[in-house]
Design a protein around this motif. Structure first.
Motif, mmCIF file in Angstrom:
data_model
loop_
_atom_site.group_PDB
_atom_site.id
_atom_site.type_symbol
_atom_site.label_atom_id
_atom_site.label_comp_id
_atom_site.label_asym_id
_atom_site.label_seq_id
_atom_site.Cartn_x
_atom_site.Cartn_y
_atom_site.Cartn_z
ATOM 1 N N PRO A 20 0.808 -1.221 0.000
ATOM 2 C CA PRO A 20 0.000 0.000 0.000
ATOM 3 C C PRO A 20 0.842 1.274 0.000
ATOM 4 C CG PRO A 20 0.102 -0.892 2.207
ATOM 5 C CD PRO A 20 0.826 -1.870 1.306
ATOM 6 N N ASN A 21 2.102 1.157 0.350
ATOM 7 C CA ASN A 21 2.926 2.357 0.516
ATOM 8 C C ASN A 21 3.892 2.541 -0.657
ATOM 9 O OD1 ASN A 21 4.718 0.314 1.063
ATOM 10 N ND2 ASN A 21 4.845 0.719 3.234
ATOM 11 N N ASP A 22 4.896 3.388 -0.443
ATOM 12 C CA ASP A 22 5.815 3.747 -1.529
ATOM 13 C C ASP A 22 7.158 3.033 -1.445
ATOM 14 O OD1 ASP A 22 6.929 4.985 0.654
ATOM 15 O OD2 ASP A 22 7.063 6.971 -0.250
ATOM 16 N N SER A 23 7.188 1.897 -0.752
ATOM 17 C CA SER A 23 8.464 1.231 -0.524
ATOM 18 C C SER A 23 8.287 -0.271 -0.375
ATOM 19 C CB SER A 23 9.092 1.801 0.752
ATOM 20 O OG SER A 23 10.231 1.074 1.115
ATOM 21 N N LYS A 24 9.344 -1.012 -0.674
ATOM 22 C CA LYS A 24 9.378 -2.448 -0.417
ATOM 23 C C LYS A 24 9.825 -2.738 1.015
ATOM 24 C CE LYS A 24 10.328 -3.839 -5.166
ATOM 25 N NZ LYS A 24 11.218 -4.591 -6.054
ATOM 26 N N ASP A 25 10.223 -1.694 1.751
ATOM 27 C CA ASP A 25 10.666 -1.871 3.135
ATOM 28 C C ASP A 25 9.591 -2.567 3.952
ATOM 29 O OD1 ASP A 25 12.979 -0.546 2.459
ATOM 30 O OD2 ASP A 25 12.383 1.360 3.383
ATOM 31 N N GLY A 26 9.987 -3.593 4.685
ATOM 32 C CA GLY A 26 9.062 -4.319 5.544
ATOM 33 C C GLY A 26 8.271 -5.398 4.830
ATOM 34 N N ALA A 27 8.494 -5.563 3.529
ATOM 35 C CA ALA A 27 7.787 -6.610 2.791
ATOM 36 C C ALA A 27 8.260 -7.980 3.267
ATOM 37 C CB ALA A 27 8.023 -6.453 1.287
ATOM 38 N N CYS A 28 7.385 -8.933 3.200
ATOM 39 C CA CYS A 28 7.675 -10.298 3.627
ATOM 40 C C CYS A 28 8.822 -10.874 2.786
ATOM 41 C CB CYS A 28 6.412 -11.139 3.461
ATOM 42 S SG CYS A 28 6.631 -12.860 3.848
ATOM 43 N N LEU A 31 8.054 -13.287 -0.376
ATOM 44 C CA LEU A 31 7.424 -12.841 -1.619
ATOM 45 C C LEU A 31 8.313 -13.172 -2.812
ATOM 46 C CD1 LEU A 31 6.077 -9.325 -0.567
ATOM 47 C CD2 LEU A 31 4.811 -11.481 -0.731
ATOM 48 N N SER A 32 7.703 -13.641 -3.890
ATOM 49 C CA SER A 32 8.422 -13.865 -5.141
ATOM 50 C C SER A 32 8.621 -12.549 -5.872
ATOM 51 C CB SER A 32 7.634 -14.817 -6.046
ATOM 52 O OG SER A 32 7.337 -16.019 -5.386
ATOM 53 N N ALA A 33 7.639 -11.663 -5.757
ATOM 54 C CA ALA A 33 7.706 -10.340 -6.372
ATOM 55 C C ALA A 33 6.894 -9.371 -5.521
ATOM 56 C CB ALA A 33 7.145 -10.379 -7.793
ATOM 57 N N ILE A 35 4.973 -5.563 -5.613
ATOM 58 C CA ILE A 35 4.469 -4.440 -6.400
ATOM 59 C C ILE A 35 4.196 -3.297 -5.439
ATOM 60 C CG2 ILE A 35 2.590 -3.613 -7.871
ATOM 61 C CD1 ILE A 35 2.270 -6.573 -8.779
ATOM 62 N N VAL A 36 4.877 -2.185 -5.651
ATOM 63 C CA VAL A 36 4.716 -0.999 -4.811
ATOM 64 C C VAL A 36 3.696 -0.092 -5.483
ATOM 65 C CG1 VAL A 36 5.910 1.009 -3.883
ATOM 66 C CG2 VAL A 36 7.079 -1.200 -3.960
ATOM 67 N N THR A 37 2.617 0.261 -4.762
ATOM 68 C CA THR A 37 1.554 1.052 -5.381
ATOM 69 C C THR A 37 1.482 2.491 -4.877
ATOM 70 O OG1 THR A 37 -0.142 0.483 -3.747
ATOM 71 C CG2 THR A 37 0.130 -1.024 -5.624
ATOM 72 N N ASN A 38 1.857 2.735 -3.625
ATOM 73 C CA ASN A 38 1.685 4.042 -2.990
ATOM 74 C C ASN A 38 0.229 4.512 -3.109
ATOM 75 O OD1 ASN A 38 2.719 6.146 -1.429
ATOM 76 N ND2 ASN A 38 3.061 7.437 -3.210
ATOM 77 N N MET A 39 -0.706 3.548 -3.002
ATOM 78 C CA MET A 39 -2.139 3.844 -3.164
ATOM 79 C C MET A 39 -2.936 3.623 -1.881
ATOM 80 S SD MET A 39 -2.867 2.140 -6.884
ATOM 81 C CE MET A 39 -4.540 2.742 -6.921
ATOM 82 N N GLY A 40 -2.281 3.265 -0.789
ATOM 83 C CA GLY A 40 -3.018 3.000 0.438
ATOM 84 C C GLY A 40 -4.031 1.888 0.230
ATOM 85 N N GLU A 41 -5.208 2.061 0.829
ATOM 86 C CA GLU A 41 -6.249 1.031 0.741
ATOM 87 C C GLU A 41 -6.833 0.901 -0.665
ATOM 88 O OE1 GLU A 41 -6.865 -1.138 3.150
ATOM 89 O OE2 GLU A 41 -5.367 -0.119 4.360
ATOM 90 N N ALA A 42 -6.600 1.858 -1.535
ATOM 91 C CA ALA A 42 -7.104 1.746 -2.905
ATOM 92 C C ALA A 42 -6.482 0.550 -3.628
ATOM 93 C CB ALA A 42 -6.828 3.035 -3.684
ATOM 94 N N ARG A 43 -5.363 0.057 -3.127
ATOM 95 C CA ARG A 43 -4.739 -1.128 -3.726
ATOM 96 C C ARG A 43 -5.649 -2.341 -3.611
ATOM 97 N NH1 ARG A 43 -1.467 -4.660 0.443
ATOM 98 N NH2 ARG A 43 -2.766 -4.168 2.216
ATOM 99 N N ASN A 44 -6.625 -2.311 -2.686
ATOM 100 C CA ASN A 44 -7.525 -3.449 -2.521
ATOM 101 C C ASN A 44 -8.270 -3.762 -3.806
ATOM 102 O OD1 ASN A 44 -6.632 -3.459 0.081
ATOM 103 N ND2 ASN A 44 -8.535 -2.753 0.987
#
Length: 117
Positions: A20-28, A31-33, A35-44
Motif C-alpha cells: 500500500p505504501n511507496d516502498s518495499k521496506d518491511g515486505a515479507c 514474496l516472489s515479487a 508491487i509498490v503502489t503508494n495507493m493505500g487502501e485503494a490497492r484493494n
C-alpha cells in the motif's frame, strides 16, 4: 499474511505482494515479487480484480473492504478465514461468502470453487 506467503512459497507457489505504501521496506521475505503502489487502501481494488479467488484472513477494515469488493465483483470465490461474518439486514449470512476455520480449508474451498466457475 507472512504465514500465508511462507506456506505458498514452501509449496513452490508464486507469491506476489501488493504494497500500500511507496516502498518495499518491511515486505515479507517470502514474496516472489513485490508491487509498490503508494495507493493505500485503494490497492484493494487491484488485489480483488487480479485474483482468481479471494481468501480474507482476520478482520481489519481493509480486509472488510476487500471482501466487499470481491463480493461485488461476483466472479471469483470469496472465502473468509476468521474475522468478519457478513450478514444481510435480516441477520442471515450473505450468500456466496464461504466461511472456514483453517488455512487448509480456505485454500481447498478457493481451489474447488475456482474450478467450478
Amino acid at each position: 499474511m507472512a504465514a500465508c506467503a511462507a506456506g505458498a512459497r514452501a509449496k513452490n507457489g508464486v507469491v506476489i505482494g501488493i504494497r500500500p505504501n511507496d516502498s518495499k521496506d518491511g515486505a515479507c521475505p517470502d514474496l516472489s515479487a513485490t508491487i509498490v503502489t503508494n495507493m493505500g487502501e485503494a490497492r484493494n481494488a487491484i488485489i480483488v480484480w487480479s485474483a482468481d479467488a479471494v481468501i480474507s484472513v482476520g478482520g481489519s477494515w481493509g480486509t472488510l473492504s476487500e471482501v466487499a469488493l470481491a463480493m461485488r465483483r461476483g466472479q471469483v470465490p470469496v472465502v473468509a478465514l476468521g474475522g468478519w461474518r457478513v450478514v444481510q439486514a435480516d441477520g442471515e449470512l450473505v450468500p456466496g461468502l464461504r466461511y472456514v476455520d483453517t488455512a487448509e480449508a480456505a485454500v481447498a474451498e478457493a481451489l474447488h470453487s475456482a474450478r467450478s466457475t
